[in-house]
Write a protein that holds these residues in place. Sequence first.
Motif, PDB file in Angstrom:
ATOM      1  N   THR A   1       0.836  -1.195   0.000  1.00 14.77           N
ATOM      2  CA  THR A   1       0.000   0.000   0.000  1.00 14.77           C
ATOM      3  C   THR A   1       0.872   1.246   0.000  1.00 14.77           C
ATOM      4  N   GLY A   2       0.271   2.365  -0.398  1.00 10.75           N
ATOM      5  CA  GLY A   2       0.995   3.627  -0.431  1.00 10.75           C
ATOM      6  C   GLY A   2       2.081   3.669  -1.479  1.00 10.75           C
ATOM      7  N   VAL A   3       1.933   2.878  -2.541  1.00 12.17           N
ATOM      8  CA  VAL A   3       2.941   2.795  -3.599  1.00 12.17           C
ATOM      9  C   VAL A   3       2.257   3.006  -4.946  1.00 12.17           C
ATOM     10  N   ARG A   4       2.907   3.763  -5.810  1.00  8.88           N
ATOM     11  CA  ARG A   4       2.346   4.065  -7.135  1.00  8.88           C
ATOM     12  C   ARG A   4       3.190   3.410  -8.232  1.00  8.88           C
ATOM     13  N   ALA A   5       2.521   2.825  -9.210  1.00  2.00           N
ATOM     14  CA  ALA A   5       3.211   2.318 -10.397  1.00  2.00           C
ATOM     15  C   ALA A   5       3.483   3.483 -11.339  1.00  2.00           C
ATOM     16  N   LEU A   6       4.723   3.599 -11.797  1.00  2.00           N
ATOM     17  CA  LEU A   6       5.118   4.721 -12.652  1.00  2.00           C
ATOM     18  C   LEU A   6       5.066   4.393 -14.129  1.00  2.00           C
ATOM     19  N   SER A   7       5.412   3.150 -14.474  1.00  6.63           N
ATOM     20  CA  SER A   7       5.474   2.798 -15.901  1.00  6.63           C
ATOM     21  C   SER A   7       5.422   1.290 -16.064  1.00  6.63           C
ATOM     22  N   ILE A   8       5.009   0.901 -17.280  1.00  2.08           N
ATOM     23  CA  ILE A   8       4.955  -0.509 -17.657  1.00  2.08           C
ATOM     24  C   ILE A   8       5.853  -0.709 -18.875  1.00  2.08           C
ATOM     25  N   ASP A   9       6.809  -1.603 -18.759  1.00  6.63           N
ATOM     26  CA  ASP A   9       7.659  -1.993 -19.884  1.00  6.63           C
ATOM     27  C   ASP A   9       7.141  -3.331 -20.388  1.00  6.63           C
ATOM     28  N   ARG A  10       6.334  -3.281 -21.450  1.00  8.25           N
ATOM     29  CA  ARG A  10       5.688  -4.502 -21.923  1.00  8.25           C
ATOM     30  C   ARG A  10       6.692  -5.506 -22.464  1.00  8.25           C
ATOM     31  N   ALA A  11       7.733  -5.042 -23.140  1.00  3.40           N
ATOM     32  CA  ALA A  11       8.721  -5.965 -23.715  1.00  3.40           C
ATOM     33  C   ALA A  11       9.427  -6.759 -22.621  1.00  3.40           C
ATOM     34  N   ALA A  12       9.761  -6.068 -21.527  1.00  4.71           N
ATOM     35  CA  ALA A  12      10.456  -6.727 -20.416  1.00  4.71           C
ATOM     36  C   ALA A  12       9.483  -7.322 -19.410  1.00  4.71           C
TER      37      ALA A  12
END
Length: 415
Positions: A80-91
Amino acid sequence: MAESIQYLLLGGGLASVWAAQTIRDHDAEGSILIVGMERHPPYDRPPLSKESLVNDAFQPDDAYSKADGFYAEKGIQLRTGVRALSIDRAARAVALDNGETLHYEKLLIATGSTPRSLSVPGADLGGVYCLRTIEQSEAIRIAFQHSRRAVIVGAGYMGMEVASGALVRGLETTIVEHHNQPWARFASPTLGAFMRRYYESKGARFLFGETVTAIEGQGAVSAVRTQAGQRLEADVVVTAVGVTLNVDLPREAGLEMEGNDGVRVDEHLRTSDPAIWAAGDIASFSDVALGKRWRAEHFLNAKWQGRAVGAIMAGGEKPYDQVPYFYSDFLDLHMALRGDPAAGKETRVLGSMDEAEFVELYPGDDGTLRMGIGISHVEKNLDPISDGLEKLIRAKARVADLTPDQVGLGATVPA
């Protein structure tokens, strides 16, 4: 070293927790991790605009979706209290704002939505609120305890429920709505007029066809100004003017979007990337039951899609197939809606609007039932009406032929 997770669920809400539970029901060993921005574990939002506003004994954990021991017992990790910044689909990797990188085999995006704020002078004053989180609900409840006059901006689901809380608290309550009736997005003029009369009988005042242009006050709100020049004195203001979808992650990851209307998924809630699914508010899905593509912003949609997508991610092949179900509690009444909330406005009413015990039937162009709305007093159980409407919608029953018993009116016995 980056952590590797078999099932990574982004979004700390209802869709994720039900997906996690259902995954575990089908896969006893696979690693599951829910990542959520709020400091709370997943919780149910409907009580925040209902019981929480009128019950001073309400506690945050009363809204939690699962008991404290659930996650450990099921082997589900929760951050909790954590944000996802980006998704690297290839990796197949997700970067978090705490510096971690998580690798996934299967990814669910269920990031939900954020309430829109009013873009007017004074919108940042003390005493001006929107409602989405536990903390916001608590703040509104405290404000209601110390206020005499409330202005609610918006007469949709949320606005009408918050207005109900203000009225139950005994506040002078004014509802400002730019449409010409409550529940304008889905309700017929007949139902809108009923809602107006019922709220007015409890002391509410409506301003239809109006918008807020400014909020006045020195540090805290004292009044609301409207486009027509009215000045509404207020100690507390709650805005309920829609939401913005939290879709930056999927959009920046290059997933196929449905214009500005969410992430495009199929009937299995799978995105254009075969390793990624989406559910809840952000999912523009192919609806098997209604035969249309759309999004649904509601508690049960998130819960049901979470259960369906969990089974699918764990290897199931059954598509998401539910007749939509929306519900609301307000004043001393409750409502159940089944079907397509974009159905036509020419309706048929069975039962008694005067007694607030009725079902309104919405036919499609071919005369078959597309949506039904049941209204009853809170001491009555609406399940028979909800179940009856679901069966009739699936059977494509003709509205003109339906009887009160068929829609469950004869079975609204005490809950």
